[in-house]
Design a protein around this motif. Structure first.
Motif: not given
Length: 78
Positions: A1-6, A9-16, A70-75
């Motif tokens: 399921m897509e939940a962000g601009r990325f 990706v299952a990460s904080l940065y994507n959800l936010l 828990y990543r706050t920025e994309p790799v």
């Protein structure tokens, strides 16, 4: 399921990254995520207390709250 601009990706940065699409500010989205994490962080103990087999718990552990979440920025792209 897509939940962000990325995408998925299952990460904080994507959800936010696109919480406005859900009518939430970044602070509101972070508060919801923190609330959910408060429940999910105790998943292992919950399963043990309900007599779920350890081998099943070990298999699930590979899919629940991986460190990358828990990543706050994309790799950066390779």
């Amino acid at each position: 399921m897509e939940a962000g601009r990325f995408g998925r990706v299952a990460s904080l940065y994507n959800l936010l990254s696109d919480c406005g699409a859900f009518g939430l500010s970044t602070q509101e989205a972070q508060a919801l995520i923190d609330s959910m994490l408060g429940v999910v962080k105790g998943w292992r103990e919950f399963f043990v207390s309900h007599n779920v087999e350890i081998r099943s718990i070990d298999m699930l552990e590979q899919a629940i709250l991986l460190d990358c979440f828990y990543r706050t920025e994309p790799v950066e792209a390779l």
